[in-house]
Scaffold this active site. Sequence first.
Site, short mmCIF file in Angstrom:
data_model
loop_
_atom_site.label_atom_id
_atom_site.label_comp_id
_atom_site.label_asym_id
_atom_site.label_seq_id
_atom_site.Cartn_x
_atom_site.Cartn_y
_atom_site.Cartn_z
N GLU A 82 -10.05 12.23 -7.83
CA GLU A 82 -10.33 11.36 -8.98
C GLU A 82 -11.82 11.22 -9.25
OE1 GLU A 82 -8.06 10.64 -6.66
OE2 GLU A 82 -6.21 10.76 -7.81
N HIS A 149 0.95 1.41 -7.64
CA HIS A 149 1.38 2.02 -8.90
C HIS A 149 1.67 0.96 -9.95
CE1 HIS A 149 2.06 5.35 -6.10
NE2 HIS A 149 2.12 6.17 -7.12
#
Lengths: 345, 356
Positions: A82, A149
């Site tokens: 990322e 999440h």
Amino acid sequence: MSGTTQTPATTGRAGGGAERATRRTMTYLQAISDGLREEMRADERVFVMGEDVGVFGGAFKVTDGFVDEFGTDRVMDTPLAESGIVGTAVGAAVVGMRPVCEMQFADFIACGFDQLVNVAGKMHYRQGLAVPITVRLPSGGGFSGGPFHSQNPEAWFMHAPGLKVVAPSTPEDAKGMLIKGIRDPNPVVYLEHKHLYRRVKGEVPTGTYETDFSARIAREGDDLVVIAYGAMVHTALEATAPEALDGASVEVLDLRSLVPLDEEAILASVRKCSKVVVLDEANATCAAGAQVASLIAERAFEDLDGPIVRVATPDVPIPFSPPLEQAVLPGVERVKEACRDLLAY
Amino acid sequence: MATTVRPTAAADGVPDVPGHLTRADRTELLRAMLSMRLIEERAMSLYRQGRVPGSFYDGFGQEAVSAGAAFAMAAEDRLCILHRDLAAHVVRGVEPARILAQYMGRATGVTRGRDGNVHFGDKDRGCVGMVSMLPDMMLVATGMAMAFKLRGEARAALTFFGDGSTSRGDFHEALNWAAVQRLPVIFVLENNQYAYSTPTALQYAVPPIERAGAYGMPGETVDGNDVEAMFEAVRVARERAVAGGGPTLIEAQTMRMHGHAAHDDMRYVPAEQLAAWRERDPIDLQERRLKALEEPVDVAALRAEVQAEVDAATETALAAPMPDPATARDGVFAEEAVPLGDGRAPWSGFAREAAR
């Protein structure tokens, strides 16, 4: 619709003269895809990068089929990195590209935080160098995603100067704000709530258009205003439907953009309604809603007929098991109760 | 993917001349190093006079790394420059007066007082300044190279970073990413033996250059105090990069001869280590080389010329205003996106290429 401006890409087509944009019904997710696809067609500098966005089409299928149209160079499957996604996007942007990064889940931006906050966000102030990147963050909870999440990390980036932060709630805004974000010369953090993806449908103009980074009134009212953004706009609308609150007239203000924050729209609604519930799905401390509450306390204190009420997720990680998750995320009943109490104040 | 080690200059010997440098080029390399040293010496004295806010960081003894590397980069190439690489800014054409104004936080400094000391890059010369989080710029340079490849352009990006940076994740992410996508990027590891006070023995168990092959790219260790060896290594890496051959890791072995910053007396560095490196000063080496040419370069005159430039630049910088406090909030957001511009590329090889 206010704040939506049609751009040349959909008007003035060869021989078309005053060809009118048509509208199609699509889901929030389809609208994001549509905006991305249209902007990639319109501007060859735009490309998509992220984990599994290519052949697989992205974890949520936002870029499904894109490889067939644009090829693997412009729909780039990246290594699982990322910081790398955001950092290389910055590099590509300063040499003339318009990268659109997908975080597989908003939560993973934690691993790209440094590149976004320290490199991208401060670049223009320090060196006068613009960083036109868009970072898409599939955010939010409500489906047992668990602690990694389900997060709503918008406040992390509101606190970092130099980043724009937007969170559309409707398909039309999702498309128009994504296009506006891609065209913006600054880093734009684009929050797309996962719970809206397939649940929310609406009419969306075809072609390309930009939706302003400003608030909109989702429903007019004058007894109380609920200020929300993203998925919570829908929660607010349901909780405050006239039949739900004994006919009370409740306004719902959809912020749409958190940076810039449409302060005048907030103050106007507060002045009109005099009672305000600030709703967000993020953890309560220093959340976007806290900033809104602070603004109202500073600049509209005399207009209030009751305390500023906040509804948000308590400061806990988002739990996995449904009864636990439902116990922390703001739901229709909690919002309804908060409104009822405030209306009676 | 074998790792090769280039022979280093003996303490009193001068290694062979690479064939790609003219006498004028070799003089330019010395000039860039002298500019860096004399600007930094002046900045240090301004710091001691209280005219440089914050602390002061220099690259004394490391001048050859940035001078040689930047000299091999074309005008349309892009660079991410670190804090001990002032000569790269000089090579790309940043005026000494703007650099000194930068140190003093003046309105005419490269960042107009927005950022301090060596945290700057001149966007109009194809350079991006560093951030303090090292080595973040490895990824930015990788992204520049990614754009060049996407557009099919024969250009390269270069980034500097230090031995301490090899411990952080962005080092791994950048090397891996660049190798996977075979990008035209040159990674210059400036191994100056210390990350602040931490010696390399506490930084890594495997020499970083040995990892190049593991990532899938060539790696080469260069005498970082030999400006012509640095030039040659980067020239070769760039040639490979723009031809589609992918990234290169170059390790420049050098020594940080001053403390991490002006406040650091570096008592943690053994005296004999410093003494050994002092014998191999990069500017001395290049001066000896140029004096030994068939047509010797007048090194003393060059030095005087650069000193006069720095003196004049100091006057200009000292006369420049401080930024207006009313502008402190300006420029957080951009109104338009203008990509980086081209820099100066003084190497004669580029002119020869253009003439062809």
